[in-house]
Design a protein around this motif. Structure first.
Motif, mmCIF file in Angstrom:
data_model
loop_
_atom_site.group_PDB
_atom_site.id
_atom_site.type_symbol
_atom_site.label_atom_id
_atom_site.label_comp_id
_atom_site.label_asym_id
_atom_site.label_seq_id
_atom_site.Cartn_x
_atom_site.Cartn_y
_atom_site.Cartn_z
ATOM 1 N N ILE A 104 0.838 -1.210 0.000
ATOM 2 C CA ILE A 104 0.000 0.000 0.000
ATOM 3 C C ILE A 104 0.867 1.252 0.000
ATOM 4 C CG2 ILE A 104 -1.682 1.323 1.348
ATOM 5 C CD1 ILE A 104 -2.719 -1.412 2.437
ATOM 6 N N SER A 105 1.840 1.320 0.949
ATOM 7 C CA SER A 105 2.623 2.554 1.101
ATOM 8 C C SER A 105 3.538 2.801 -0.094
ATOM 9 C CB SER A 105 3.442 2.518 2.393
ATOM 10 O OG SER A 105 4.388 1.474 2.340
ATOM 11 N N SER A 106 4.169 1.720 -0.615
ATOM 12 C CA SER A 106 5.090 1.922 -1.743
ATOM 13 C C SER A 106 4.323 2.361 -2.981
ATOM 14 C CB SER A 106 5.891 0.649 -2.038
ATOM 15 O OG SER A 106 5.037 -0.426 -2.317
ATOM 16 N N ASN A 107 3.123 1.812 -3.173
ATOM 17 C CA ASN A 107 2.315 2.226 -4.335
ATOM 18 C C ASN A 107 1.761 3.631 -4.168
ATOM 19 O OD1 ASN A 107 1.773 0.126 -6.600
ATOM 20 N ND2 ASN A 107 1.958 -1.055 -4.715
ATOM 21 N N LEU A 108 1.461 4.000 -2.932
ATOM 22 C CA LEU A 108 0.985 5.366 -2.686
ATOM 23 C C LEU A 108 2.095 6.369 -2.995
ATOM 24 C CD1 LEU A 108 -1.495 6.932 -1.616
ATOM 25 C CD2 LEU A 108 -0.392 6.960 0.604
ATOM 26 N N THR A 109 3.323 6.016 -2.599
ATOM 27 C CA THR A 109 4.476 6.900 -2.879
ATOM 28 C C THR A 109 4.635 7.101 -4.381
ATOM 29 O OG1 THR A 109 5.588 6.099 -0.892
ATOM 30 C CG2 THR A 109 6.971 7.141 -2.552
ATOM 31 N N GLU A 110 4.617 5.971 -5.136
ATOM 32 C CA GLU A 110 4.778 6.066 -6.598
ATOM 33 C C GLU A 110 3.587 6.779 -7.232
ATOM 34 O OE1 GLU A 110 7.549 5.128 -8.392
ATOM 35 O OE2 GLU A 110 8.308 4.976 -6.353
ATOM 36 N N MET A 111 2.383 6.512 -6.685
ATOM 37 C CA MET A 111 1.175 7.123 -7.245
ATOM 38 C C MET A 111 1.220 8.644 -7.118
ATOM 39 S SD MET A 111 -2.713 6.837 -5.932
ATOM 40 C CE MET A 111 -2.488 8.303 -4.940
ATOM 41 N N SER A 112 1.746 9.132 -5.984
ATOM 42 C CA SER A 112 1.778 10.593 -5.772
ATOM 43 C C SER A 112 2.597 11.277 -6.867
ATOM 44 C CB SER A 112 2.350 10.913 -4.385
ATOM 45 O OG SER A 112 3.699 10.501 -4.296
ATOM 46 N N LYS A 113 3.680 10.609 -7.335
ATOM 47 C CA LYS A 113 4.494 11.204 -8.415
ATOM 48 C C LYS A 113 3.681 11.298 -9.691
ATOM 49 C CE LYS A 113 8.614 8.978 -6.479
ATOM 50 N NZ LYS A 113 9.565 7.867 -6.683
#
Length: 1758
Positions: free
Chosen positions: A162-171
């Motif tokens: 969840i957190s790693s995808n949220l980080t990438e998604m924000s970019k």
């Protein structure tokens, strides 16, 4: 029911269930009423809701104190959650503003770039949202049960996802917000939706913390919020592909499951009311509660994943939640069945459970249907599928006419449906052409159906007629073909649609894997694996956009063949980098230390591998279905590129052309230069394939050409947009458009040429168009910045050079010196400008323009100076020579500029840098030639000037050591450096010798000569060292090749020296070295792929082996008979030498460039050639003496068997030798005896073979090797069948076969030596002796086999075998044969310990007479005696041992063995006749052995002489212990280095600082104690040297006591430091108290003090060395003390801080308060008692230690 489904009640139940420790019965506190018959009969009862809880729960220190302690898995999860929280907070902060993009143009390329970026971002965001919702659902499912059963690593993995995808998604969101148009929705709305999602994720993370104490409903609510926020975010980007209706149905079906479950709970409650057993009643309630809970969880899960239900991982999670409901329903039903026998109630429960199961099935079916929703379910599909399936059934039913006819009826119905559907489609079709096609296909299908029906009637009428059945089969086949033709478009659509889905899933899986890789980077400890993964991620990231664009294009234009082909190509291009990333990710998983991150990476890699497999299949099928259309597609692509460039030109004219993000002038220039060559090569391929008429490869070449042109067009646009010169920009775009136009014509012509492969006109047109494209391509490249300037410079040089074409030159007006000076200056300037041109090719494009302009100006000046100098010439010939040289310089200058131009266009072009360097050197050399010609009058002048110019040229090379300057290999360069360095030094030496040569009185030159000679020697030594170091890193091939060549040349030299041995001796050694070379060659093949850096060592090994081989081969050739055999051996050894040279050279080349696959292949071929040539050498030897060669081979095989038996003995000793089946020894006995007898027969043949022909000898050797192999196998099986519970007997049996194998090995060796010798030769006597031993050992084996199962005699038999074995070993020991290797005297002494132990064991066995003891003694004796004899002989033959000492050692080795043999024989006698008198004599035999051992030890001591140190000497032990202590401390310190303080959530930073202080202080102590113990070790050696402690102590008791004191002190320091490191580790990790840490630190200080005193006691204060050591020791001691004090202070401060923080919660209630006081008093008394006991214990320990301290230490302490 509703109250059971109420969230508050659910959460209360959860708290009761899960906030507990131990195993207790659980249930609701509000039990349902139960009807009982009271005094007044049954009464009514009411069902209501309990009032809200009256107590207040405060979350904080008190609450946490009452929670059970966290497990290690929960702690790891806390760490993961904390890291994820930081990531989420960072993402929230990042989402406050959009990305800043540079201003973009409005031309077509800019718009396409924006659209592609939008599509890519949307795809990435969608796949990341999919992963977030799937991860959330996974968290919900995984945390559903009891915390004890929760898989916390999997929860951590889901949270990390969840957190790693949220980080990438924000970019991606930030970029998309910047790119989005107002029509879709403003970027701010998108950012807001993303922030909402991040906030929802944050809430979930807080809720699932093991320490949060939140009710379950909070987790479900947070999960629902994530689902809602995800749906909103997808709506914002226009990606909510799931229709509202599907979501509504999904939620209504989930609610239906919940309602059905509520009914089941109600029915279960009825069962609970009638259950009489309380335990069973509680189980029903718990099962019903769990059922309700899992249902509410399913609803929550459905809410989460409904916006992203198209994702397979989301579907998977919803299905998983459904399975949990299913299981809970089953459990509820079982609990009800166990609680009551009331059939009516159970029937109601069962019915309710069925309704739940049905509702659940409906929900899951709905989800599964969505998986196929993407595919167009056309009207043709079902009918087509039916036709295909039924025709298969008809084919498989051949022979069963009835079944075939039945299937034909089904087939007729399906084809009828298909024909009707096609006719109705034809009527509805607006396009008449399509309508006609459909009707024609329908007619074809109808006719085929009619034929099939007729054939079916015939088969039905004649069921036995096979011809009728065959007709029916053929008709069905025809129908199948017609169906395929009719439904072709529908099938193709289906295939393309499948490819779209597969490509989408593959891109999503790749995005997930990249996110997982980035998340795992922090905890990946293997740098190489991480770098490889990063590189593969970059490659995949470059391919994802093309794949996404391919999917979008195909979906947008479903009928467009070009769009479909683009999707197929991008899919196929994606497979290779995708597979590499899977491999890299899998390789990296084991090196990732964070378990959650590793699990995430592993799962993503697995999903990607599955997606790639589907993508590969789908792309292949699509390629087959869509047919060859590459040429048309390429043509469309080129036309589109032409239009884009036209559009860019219009934007440039308006001044609106802007570079795309990431584009720079330098990058685009390089891209255009390198791509221009790719375009050229792909076009050449296109021409060739089209001329040959090969359609497939022409299509491939057209596709590659279009791809290269796309890159060229982008680069050309980038150059035009980045340049500041409008004219250059327009020229670049025009020339690029011309390239596109010409390329389109070329592809069109290629297409026409395919239609008429041999047409001459077509070929001619093709060649003309290709020539025009090539011209356009050159124009395009010439438009690059700097290229025009180089052209101007070239033109200027050409114009200037015309001055040289005149017939005669005017006479010079200047003096010779003036003209010469000007020429020299002009030459220096031109030479410098040439260097600047070379340098400019590595810099910016503007630098080359400036450098080439300056070069042309300097050339002009140089030319004028040269012409002026030509005017000074005295003769016409001299003038012509000068003019000729000037022309050479002009030519060289032009070549230099052309080479610079070529390199600046494509810096990566092969050999371009070498060509430029060569051109620069040519300019310098031609200038030098001219200057030499003009300055011949001044002796020495020209040499100096030439040298200076050359040095000026090469100086620049040293600034760039990585730039190649020639085509010479590494090793050629090394040899050149060596030769030239010798010349430099030698010239200096020669100058001085010239001055003083032949003049002994010129003493002033002598020092200079000596100094020059010394300098030369040092220079040569230095450079040799440097070169040897450099060469060893990559394999010193030059030297190795020379060595092999030299060895080969010696083979051809005249008559060799008189041979000392026979052909057989040389044959043996040649075989040994030949096989070694073959093994090395095989190893080089392996290492070339795995570790090329190790090839150098292997090549060196091969060189050495070949040197020995050549030497021995020469002798073998000289002693071989007849001479032809000798010639053949010599020739083949030389051929092997050539093979070795090639292999060594390839090894060197591969080390220089380890990734060169071509060289790898060549090396492997060379290695194979070497192996083949080795076999040729062996066959030549065999031709010489076939029998002896067979003996060598057989001996090698037997040595392998002996090694294998040694391994088997180890397994047996370890108790792990077991039979595979339940078999007994009896199963193997006969086989062993039979094989042993066969071996005896082989032995006889072998002995007789020595005197007969070589053929018979060869046959006997081979046969004996085969038989011993079989015998060893059957004996091993027999030993295994004895069972691992009797290892000693197993070892006896294996030892027996090992003795036979060793005897056979010796016999084969003796046979080889005696072959073809006369009967009275000494070797014949050796052969007879060996044969006798062989027979003895085989007999011994047979006896052992017979005695193995006889417990009364097997020990006796084992002892007899051991006595025989020791006698044979003693014979070998007494032989004059020198051992192959030597060992130390210490090793010899160590081996005598085994004899001592074995002697004691033998005496004990003699006294006990137990067969088990005797067997153990027999096995131990074998090893002890063999080891002692081997070590004794190896030590005796050490080069440093003199003859007298050797003889003494060998004598006592023999004496010891004979004494031990007597002892064993006496034990054997006692076993046969056990009398007290005989047992009494055992002592005298053991004393003889002990005496011999003592003599042997003294002999070993004499071997060392004055350097002897007794391993048992206390002073030696002291030094060893000190060094061991130092090593122990260093190991502990290394462990400390790896420590990091534990993460403490929600605690003050100061505490973390304390932990850092503790770690640093502990590290300081470890370092200081290490230094201290090493200093003490040096002091110990110094004391021995001074004689303060004797090497062999005079007063052993006193010095030994002192040494023991030093040893104990060193041990205490090491132990205390080790304890300290463990305490620091535990303290920092939170597993130990600060008090333990303080205690450990104080113990280090105390033991250090004791060590210091021990060192001080014996010190000689007059010794300078000792004083220096004492300074070191006490400095180290003080360092330990300081570090310990620091640690104590830090720990006390931490403990004090902790004490302040530990709030005591005082209970206000009176009874509770009294209880608290009593408990505190009890604890205080308990601690006081423990303190008193600890003090007594410490006093006792100190008293015990005090007894062992030397008197000096006691006084000092006093």
């Amino acid at each position: 029911t509703r109250q059971l489904l109420c969230p508050k009640v659910l959460s209360t139940i959860l708290q009761q269930q899960f906030n507990r420790t131990g195993k207790v019965e659980h249930g609701s506190v509000a039990l349902p009423a139960v009807m009982r018959s009271g005094s007044s009969g049954p009464e009514t009862f009411n069902i209501g809701i309990m009032p809200s809880p009256q107590q207040q729960v405060t979350i904080g220190q008190m609450h946490r104190g009452h929670m059970p302690p966290l497990t290690s898995a929960q702690q790891a999860l806390m760490g993961t959650i904390n890291t994820s929280m930081h990531a989420v907070q960072q993402a929230q902060a990042d989402l406050n503003e959009v990305d800043n993009l540079p201003p973009l143009g409005q031309d077509m390329a800019s718009r396409v770039w924006v659209q592609n970026k939008v599509d890519e971002s949307k795809h990435e965001i969608h796949s990341q949202v999919d992963a977030i919702t799937a991860g959330t659902a996974s968290v919900v499912n995984l945390t559903a049960g009891d915390p004890v059963d929760t898989d916390y690593t999997a929860v951590g993995c889901a949270i990390t996802t969840i957190s790693s995808n949220l980080t990438e998604m924000s970019k991606g969101v930030k970029l998309l917000a910047a790119l989005m148009d107002d029509e879709v929705g403003s970027g701010e709305d998108l950012l807001k939706a993303a922030r909402t999602l991040a906030s929802a994720v944050s809430d979930l993370l807080k809720a699932v913390q093991p320490t949060s104490g939140e009710p379950r409903q909070t987790v479900l609510t947070a999960a629902g919020s994530i689902g809602q926020a995800s749906g909103e975010l997808l709506r914002q980007i226009g990606e909510n592909e799931t229709d509202e209706r599907f979501q509504d149905v999904l939620m209504s079906l989930a609610k239906a499951v919940a309602n059905a479950a509520a009914m089941l709970v109600l029915k279960a409650k009825n069962v609970a009311q009638v259950a009489e057993d309380t335990v069973l009643q509680n189980r029903v309630i718990a099962a019903a509660t769990h059922c309700a809970l899992s249902t509410s969880q399913l609803v929550a899960c459905a809410k989460v994943v409904s916006p992203t239900i198209s994702s397979p991982v989301c579907q998977e999670q919803l299905i998983e939640a459904g399975k949990l409901v299913d299981r809970s329903v089953e459990n509820c039903v079982r609990a009800c069945q166990a609680a009551t026998d009331d059939t009516e109630l159970l029937k109601q429960v069962s019915a309710a459970a069925s309704i739940v199961s049905q509702a659940l099935n409906d929900l899951l079916q709905h989800v599964r249907q969505f998986a196929s929703r993407g595919e167009p379910i056309g009207r043709y599909d079902q009918a087509t599928d039916t036709i295909m399936c039924v025709t298969e059934s008809i084919f498989s039913s051949m022979g069963d006419a009835g079944e075939m006819v039945r299937q034909a009826r089904v087939l007729a119905q399906a084809t009828s449906d298909l024909v009707n559907a096609m006719r109705s489609d034809a009527e509805a079709e607006i396009d008449m052409e399509n309508s006609k096609k459909l009707l024609a296909a329908a007619k074809l299908l109808a006719d085929s159906t009619a034929r099939m029906v007729e054939a079916a009637k015939g088969a039905a009428a004649n069921p036995e007629n096979e011809d009728q059945q065959q007709r029916l089969r053929e008709a069905a086949e025809g129908l199948r073909v017609a169906t395929n033709a009719a439904a072709q478009n529908a099938i193709k659509k289906k295939i393309v649609n499948r490819l779209e889905i597969a490509a989408k899933q593959a891109a999503a899986a790749a995005t997930q894997t990249i996110a997982a890789s980035q998340n795992a980077a922090v905890s990946n400890k293997n740098t190489a694996a991480h770098q490889q993964l990063v590189q593969s991620c970059k490659n995949v990231a470059d391919h994802i956009p093309q794949l996404v664009q391919g999917v979008r294009g195909s979906q947008a234009q479903s009928e467009d063949l070009s769009a479909q082909l683009a999707l197929i190509n991008s899919s196929q291009n994606f497979l290779q980098p995708g597979s590499k990333m899977v491999a890299s990710a899998k390789a990296a998983v084991p090196t990732v230390t964070d378990q959650a991150a590793a699990m995430q990476l592993s799962q993503c890699a697995k999903n990607l591998a599955t997606s790639l497999a589907e993508l590969r299949t789908a792309s292949q099928k699509a390629h087959e279905a869509c047919g060859p259309m590459e040429i048309d597609s390429a043509l469309n692509t080129v036309q589109t590129l032409k239009n884009e460039l036209q559009d860019a030109k219009m934007a440039a004219v308006d001044g609106q052309l802007k570079p795309l993000p990431g584009e720079t002038l330098e990058k685009c220039t390089q891209d255009l230069g390198s791509t221009s060559k790719a375009v050229g090569s792909s076009m050449a391929q296109l021409l060739t394939c089209a001329a040959q008429g090969n359609e497939h490869y022409t299509g491939v070449a057209a596709r590659e050409t279009a791809q290269a042109l796309k890159t060229l067009a982008q680069a050309a646009r980038g150059v035009a947009a980045s340049t500041t010169d409008p004219v250059a920009a327009h020229a670049m775009l025009d020339s690029a458009r011309d390239v596109m136009e010409g390329s389109a014509m070329l592809i069109q012509e290629a297409k026409q040429a395919l239609a008429a492969p041999g047409d001459a006109d077509s070929q001619q047109r093709l060649a003309q168009v290709a020539k025009a494209v090539s011209h356009s391509l050159n124009n395009c490249v010439n438009c690059l910045p700097g290229q025009k300037d180089v052209d101007v410079a070239l033109k200027s040089i050409g114009e200037s050079s015309k001055k040289l074409l005149v017939d005669s030159l005017p006479p010079s007006s200047k003096s010779f010196q003036e003209a010469q000076s000007e020429l020299n200056q002009a030459a220096a300037d031109l030479n410098q400008s040439a260097g600047e041109v070379v340098h400019a090719t590595r810099g910016q494009s503007g630098e080359l323009a400036a450098a080439s302009g300056k070069f042309s100006d300097d050339f002009d000046e140089f030319l004028d100076a040269g012409i002026e100098m030509a005017g000074q010439a005295q003769t016409k010939e001299d003038q012509i020579q000068v003019i000729g040289n000037l022309k050479s310089i002009s030519m060289a200058s032009s070549k230099l500029l052309l080479a610079a131009k070529s390199l600046s266009v494509d810096p990566g072009a092969p050999n371009a840098k070498n060509l430029l360097a060569a051109a620069a050197r040519a300019v310098t050399e031609s200038i030098n030639q001219l200057i030499t010609l003009c300055t011949q009058q001044a002796p020495g002048q020209k040499e100096c000037d030439n040298a200076l110019r050359e040095l000026e040229t090469v100086k620049g090379m040293l600034d760039n050591p990585n730039e190649p300057v020639s085509d010479l290999s590494y090793f050629d360069c090394i040899e050149g450096v060596m030769e030239n360095s010798k010349v430099i030094s030698f010239s200096h030496l020669c100058t001085n010798c010239k001055e003083g040569g032949g003049n002994p009185k010129a003493s002033h030159t002598h020092d200079a000569i000596t100094e020059a000679a010394q300098l030369m020697k040092e220079a040569v030594d230095d450079i040799m060292v440097t070169l040897n170091e450099a060469a060893s890193e990559v394999g010193m091939v030059g030297g190795m090749v020379d060595s092999i060549a030299e060895a080969m040349s010696k083979l051809d030299e005249g008559t060799p020296p008189d041979p000392k041995g026979t052909f057989v001796d040389y044959q043996t050694t040649v075989v040994k070295y030949s096989k070694a070379i073959a093994v090395t060659a095989q190893e080089m093949m392996t290492k070339s792929v795995t570790n090329p850096e190790e090839l150098g060592g292997l090549a060196s090994q091969m060189t050495n082996d070949y040197g020995h081989l050549a030497l021995q081969g020469r002798m073998a050739a000289a002693t071989a008979e007849p001479e032809e055999i000798g010639f053949q051996i010599r020739t083949r050894v030389q051929e092997l030498g050539h093979g070795c040279i090639f292999l060594v050279q390839k090894a060197g080349a591969l080390q220089i460039c380890p990734t060169d696959s071509y060289t790898k292949r060549e090396l492997i071929e060379c290695a194979r050639a070497v192996t083949e040539k080795v076999s040729l050498v062996l066959s030549a030897l065999q031709a010489g003496n076939k029998g002896t060669q067979a003996c060598i081979t057989a001996a090698s095989a037997v040595s392998g068997i002996i090694a294998d038996l040694d391994t088997t003995i180890m397994f047996a000793t370890a108790g792990t030798l077991n039979a595979e089946n339940n078999e007994s020894f009896a199963d193997h006995r006969e086989n062993i005896l039979k094989t042993a007898k066969a071996l005896v027969e082989d032995t006889k043949l072998l002995v007789s073979g020595a005197a007969s022909s070589q053929d018979k000898l060869a046959q006997a050797a081979q046969s004996s090797a085969n038989t011993i192999t079989q015998l060893a196998e059957v004996v091993k099986l027999g030993a295994a069948s004895l069972g691992s519970d009797d290892p000693e007997t197993q070892v006896v049996l294996i030892n027996a076969i090992k003795d036979v194998a060793k005897a056979l090995s010796d016999l084969i060796g003796a046979t080889k030596g005696a072959a073809s010798k006369p009967a009275d030769d000494p070797s014949m006597y050796q052969l007879k002796g060996a044969a006798k031993v062989m027979v003895t050992n085989v007999t011994s084996l047979l006896k052992t086999v017979k005695a193995v199962e006889d417990e009364a005699t097997r020990g006796t038999r084992a002892l007899e075998a051991t006595i025989e074995y020791i006698k044979q070993e003693l014979t070998v020991f007494q032989s004059s044969e020198v051992p192959e290797k030597t060992s130390s005297p210490e090793e010899s002494i160590r081996m005598t310990k085994g004899i001592t132990m074995a002697t004691a064991k033998a005496v004990a066995a003699g006294n006990s007479c137990r067969q088990e003891d005797v067997i153990a003694t027999a096995n131990l004796s074998r090893k002890a005696v063999a080891d002692m004899l081997t070590a004794c002989k190896q030590a005796s033959y050490h080069p440093d041992v003199n003859e007298e000492v050797r003889e003494r050692a060998l004598r006592f080795g023999t004496e010891c063995t004979l004494g031990y043999l007597e002892l064993l024989e006496h034990v054997l006698l006692i076993l046969q006749k056990p009398t007290p008198e005989l047992k009494h004599q055992l002592a005298s035999f053991s004393k003889r052995v002990a005496g011999a051992v003592t003599e042997l030890i003294q002999s070993a001591e004499a071997m060392k002489g004055t350097e002897w140190v007794d391993p048992e000497d206390p002073t030696v032990i002291a030094e060893t212990e000190l060094l061991g202590a130092a090593a122990s401390i260093e190991a502990a310190a290394k462990k400390l280095e790896q420590l990091k303080p534990r993460a403490k959530p929600k605690q003050a930073d100061e505490t973390l600082d304390f932990e850092e202080q503790i770690l640093e202080a502990a590290k300081s102590i470890a370092a200081a104690t290490s230094a201290l113990v090493k200093s003490a070790s040096a002091a110990q050696r110094e004391l021995v040297a001074q004689g303060k402690v004797g090497a062999i102590p005079a007063n052993a008791a006193d010095d030994g006591q002192w040494s023991q004191g030093l040893i104990s002190a060193a041990r205490m320091v090491a132990a205390a430091t080790s304890n300290l490191c463990e305490a620091a580790n535990a303290s920092v990790q939170g597993h130990a108290s600060e008090e333990k840490l303080i205690s450990s630190a104080k113990q280090v200080a105390a033991s250090t003090a004791q060590l210091l005193v021990a060192c001080k006691v014996k010190a000689d204060h007059d010794s300078e060395a000792m004083r220096r050591l004492q300074v070191l020791i006490f400095a180290a001691g003080n360092a330990v003390k300081r570090a310990s004090d620091n640690l104590v202070r830090a720990a006390q401060k931490a403990a004090f801080g902790k004490a302040e923080d530990d709030d005591v919660v005082v209970k206000t209630k009176f009874v509770g308060g009294i209880a608290q006081i009593i408990a505190a008093q009890e604890e205080m008394l308990k601690k006081e008692r423990e303190l008193e006991e600890a003090r007594k214990k410490l006093a006792q320990i100190r008293q015990q230690q005090y007894k062992f301290l030397p008197t000096e230490l006691r006084e000092d302490e006093g």
